[in-house]
Design a protein around this motif. Structure first.
Motif, PDB file in Angstrom:
ATOM      1  N   GLU A  20      27.553  36.379  43.516  1.00  0.00           N
ATOM      2  CA  GLU A  20      28.928  36.212  43.048  1.00  0.00           C
ATOM      3  C   GLU A  20      29.105  34.805  42.504  1.00  0.00           C
ATOM      4  O   GLU A  20      28.636  33.844  43.103  1.00  0.00           O
ATOM      5  N   ARG A  21      29.774  34.724  41.356  1.00  0.00           N
ATOM      6  CA  ARG A  21      30.161  33.438  40.776  1.00  0.00           C
ATOM      7  C   ARG A  21      31.652  33.463  40.563  1.00  0.00           C
ATOM      8  O   ARG A  21      32.211  34.478  40.167  1.00  0.00           O
ATOM      9  N   PHE A  22      32.289  32.348  40.774  1.00  0.00           N
ATOM     10  CA  PHE A  22      33.731  32.258  40.610  1.00  0.00           C
ATOM     11  C   PHE A  22      34.049  31.225  39.542  1.00  0.00           C
ATOM     12  O   PHE A  22      33.382  30.194  39.438  1.00  0.00           O
ATOM     13  N   SER A  23      35.076  31.530  38.742  1.00  0.00           N
ATOM     14  CA  SER A  23      35.496  30.587  37.708  1.00  0.00           C
ATOM     15  C   SER A  23      36.987  30.760  37.471  1.00  0.00           C
ATOM     16  O   SER A  23      37.612  31.674  38.006  1.00  0.00           O
ATOM     17  N   ARG A  24      37.531  29.894  36.665  1.00  0.00           N
ATOM     18  CA  ARG A  24      38.960  29.972  36.373  1.00  0.00           C
ATOM     19  C   ARG A  24      39.218  31.148  35.470  1.00  0.00           C
ATOM     20  O   ARG A  24      38.483  31.428  34.532  1.00  0.00           O
ATOM     21  N   SER A  25      40.304  31.815  35.759  1.00  0.00           N
ATOM     22  CA  SER A  25      40.633  33.044  35.058  1.00  0.00           C
ATOM     23  C   SER A  25      41.760  32.812  34.071  1.00  0.00           C
ATOM     24  O   SER A  25      42.632  31.974  34.290  1.00  0.00           O
ATOM     25  N   SER A  26      41.753  33.573  32.984  1.00  0.00           N
ATOM     26  CA  SER A  26      42.924  33.604  32.119  1.00  0.00           C
ATOM     27  C   SER A  26      43.818  34.724  32.641  1.00  0.00           C
ATOM     28  O   SER A  26      43.440  35.453  33.545  1.00  0.00           O
ATOM     29  N   GLY A  27      44.978  34.874  32.093  1.00  0.00           N
ATOM     30  CA  GLY A  27      45.835  35.981  32.512  1.00  0.00           C
ATOM     31  C   GLY A  27      46.855  35.576  33.539  1.00  0.00           C
ATOM     32  O   GLY A  27      47.256  34.416  33.611  1.00  0.00           O
ATOM     33  N   PRO A  28      47.320  36.522  34.376  1.00  0.00           N
ATOM     34  CA  PRO A  28      48.454  36.266  35.265  1.00  0.00           C
ATOM     35  C   PRO A  28      48.141  35.187  36.292  1.00  0.00           C
ATOM     36  O   PRO A  28      47.015  35.008  36.705  1.00  0.00           O
ATOM     37  N   GLY A  29      49.170  34.459  36.684  1.00  0.00           N
ATOM     38  CA  GLY A  29      49.001  33.442  37.700  1.00  0.00           C
ATOM     39  C   GLY A  29      49.832  32.206  37.458  1.00  0.00           C
ATOM     40  O   GLY A  29      49.945  31.360  38.322  1.00  0.00           O
ATOM     41  N   GLY A  30      50.406  32.066  36.276  1.00  0.00           N
ATOM     42  CA  GLY A  30      51.259  30.912  36.004  1.00  0.00           C
ATOM     43  C   GLY A  30      50.482  29.619  36.112  1.00  0.00           C
ATOM     44  O   GLY A  30      49.338  29.514  35.673  1.00  0.00           O
ATOM     45  N   GLN A  31      51.086  28.614  36.736  1.00  0.00           N
ATOM     46  CA  GLN A  31      50.419  27.321  36.879  1.00  0.00           C
ATOM     47  C   GLN A  31      49.206  27.421  37.796  1.00  0.00           C
ATOM     48  O   GLN A  31      48.249  26.669  37.649  1.00  0.00           O
ATOM     49  N   GLY A  32      49.237  28.374  38.744  1.00  0.00           N
ATOM     50  CA  GLY A  32      48.131  28.523  39.686  1.00  0.00           C
ATOM     51  C   GLY A  32      46.836  28.900  39.015  1.00  0.00           C
ATOM     52  O   GLY A  32      45.751  28.643  39.543  1.00  0.00           O
ATOM     53  N   VAL A  33      46.904  29.504  37.841  1.00  0.00           N
ATOM     54  CA  VAL A  33      45.693  29.934  37.146  1.00  0.00           C
ATOM     55  C   VAL A  33      44.856  28.724  36.731  1.00  0.00           C
ATOM     56  O   VAL A  33      43.646  28.818  36.557  1.00  0.00           O
ATOM     57  N   ASN A  34      45.489  27.570  36.599  1.00  0.00           N
ATOM     58  CA  ASN A  34      44.771  26.368  36.192  1.00  0.00           C
ATOM     59  C   ASN A  34      44.045  25.692  37.348  1.00  0.00           C
ATOM     60  O   ASN A  34      43.261  24.782  37.132  1.00  0.00           O
ATOM     61  N   THR A  35      44.330  26.098  38.580  1.00  0.00           N
ATOM     62  CA  THR A  35      43.752  25.401  39.727  1.00  0.00           C
ATOM     63  C   THR A  35      42.876  26.278  40.600  1.00  0.00           C
ATOM     64  O   THR A  35      42.125  25.764  41.415  1.00  0.00           O
ATOM     65  N   THR A  36      42.963  27.604  40.482  1.00  0.00           N
ATOM     66  CA  THR A  36      42.194  28.470  41.377  1.00  0.00           C
ATOM     67  C   THR A  36      41.081  29.176  40.628  1.00  0.00           C
ATOM     68  O   THR A  36      41.246  29.577  39.477  1.00  0.00           O
ATOM     69  N   ASP A  37      39.962  29.314  41.290  1.00  0.00           N
ATOM     70  CA  ASP A  37      38.823  30.035  40.718  1.00  0.00           C
ATOM     71  C   ASP A  37      38.923  31.490  41.141  1.00  0.00           C
ATOM     72  O   ASP A  37      38.263  31.927  42.072  1.00  0.00           O
ATOM     73  N   SER A  38      39.752  32.265  40.435  1.00  0.00           N
ATOM     74  CA  SER A  38      40.002  33.639  40.861  1.00  0.00           C
ATOM     75  C   SER A  38      39.167  34.666  40.100  1.00  0.00           C
ATOM     76  O   SER A  38      39.074  35.817  40.515  1.00  0.00           O
ATOM     77  N   ARG A  39      38.535  34.278  39.006  1.00  0.00           N
ATOM     78  CA  ARG A  39      37.699  35.213  38.248  1.00  0.00           C
ATOM     79  C   ARG A  39      36.362  35.379  38.975  1.00  0.00           C
ATOM     80  O   ARG A  39      35.767  34.409  39.431  1.00  0.00           O
ATOM     81  N   VAL A  40      35.883  36.631  39.050  1.00  0.00           N
ATOM     82  CA  VAL A  40      34.651  36.923  39.787  1.00  0.00           C
ATOM     83  C   VAL A  40      33.631  37.548  38.848  1.00  0.00           C
ATOM     84  O   VAL A  40      33.955  38.473  38.097  1.00  0.00           O
ATOM     85  N   GLU A  41      32.415  37.036  38.885  1.00  0.00           N
ATOM     86  CA  GLU A  41      31.274  37.659  38.208  1.00  0.00           C
ATOM     87  C   GLU A  41      30.321  38.123  39.290  1.00  0.00           C
ATOM     88  O   GLU A  41      29.758  37.318  40.021  1.00  0.00           O
ATOM     89  N   LEU A  42      30.152  39.426  39.397  1.00  0.00           N
ATOM     90  CA  LEU A  42      29.278  40.015  40.407  1.00  0.00           C
ATOM     91  C   LEU A  42      28.017  40.516  39.713  1.00  0.00           C
ATOM     92  O   LEU A  42      28.097  41.295  38.758  1.00  0.00           O
ATOM     93  N   SER A  43      26.851  40.046  40.155  1.00  0.00           N
ATOM     94  CA  SER A  43      25.578  40.408  39.523  1.00  0.00           C
ATOM     95  C   SER A  43      24.671  41.105  40.520  1.00  0.00           C
ATOM     96  O   SER A  43      24.632  40.749  41.698  1.00  0.00           O
ATOM     97  N   PHE A  44      23.927  42.088  40.000  1.00  0.00           N
ATOM     98  CA  PHE A  44      22.954  42.817  40.804  1.00  0.00           C
ATOM     99  C   PHE A  44      21.722  43.039  39.953  1.00  0.00           C
ATOM    100  O   PHE A  44      21.802  43.563  38.833  1.00  0.00           O
ATOM    101  N   ASP A  45      20.566  42.635  40.465  1.00  0.00           N
ATOM    102  CA  ASP A  45      19.310  42.760  39.728  1.00  0.00           C
ATOM    103  C   ASP A  45      18.752  44.170  39.934  1.00  0.00           C
ATOM    104  O   ASP A  45      18.041  44.435  40.901  1.00  0.00           O
TER     105      ASP A  45
END
Length: 141
Positions: A20-45
């Protein structure tokens, strides 16, 4: 890492094989979207997973061919404001995708022929439609 991911009643992927990797998300969240790493990238080999039997791995690689990059399947989720909700969404999507990929192929279709009654119904419907259209015509055109 996180706990295991259940794909179907016979296949469960241990959490150690998921990345799992986390990064900043676009979309809903208002000002909080600029400070929280809510986007998730889940990888499976998929290509080198020791959990998948050879026949299942071959089937999954064949069916997921275009979605794999060097044998790794990556799912991204950023539709929720909370990281936990995005993690659950990504895991659910990965489980559904893998379940479809490793499912056995559908049985081949047995060719059938239309019955006499169905042919007659089709031809009667065509005759009725033809009569309806003839009734709409203006003579001479």
């Amino acid at each position: 890492m996180a706990d295991e991911l259940r794909i179907n009643d016979r296949l469960t992927i241990p959490g150690g094989e998921l990345r799992e990797r986390f990064s900043r998300s676009s979309g809903p969240g208002g000002q909080g979207v600029n400070t929280t790493d809510s986007r998730v990238e889940l990888s499976f080999d998929v290509g080198s997973s020791p959990t998948l039997p050879d026949w299942m791995r071959d089937r999954a690689v064949d069916r997921l061919g275009r979605r794999l990059v060097d044998g790794v399947l990556t799912i991204t989720a950023s539709e929720h404001r909370a990281q936990l909700a995005n993690r659950e969404a990504a895991r659910a999507r990965l489980a559904a995708l893998l379940a479809d990929a490793v499912a056995p192929p559908a049985p081949p279709r047995r060719p059938t022929r239309p019955t006499r009654a169905s042919k007659e119904r089709r031809l009667d419907a065509k005759r009725r439609q033809s009569q309806l259209k003839k009734g709409r015509r203006v003579d001479g055109e």
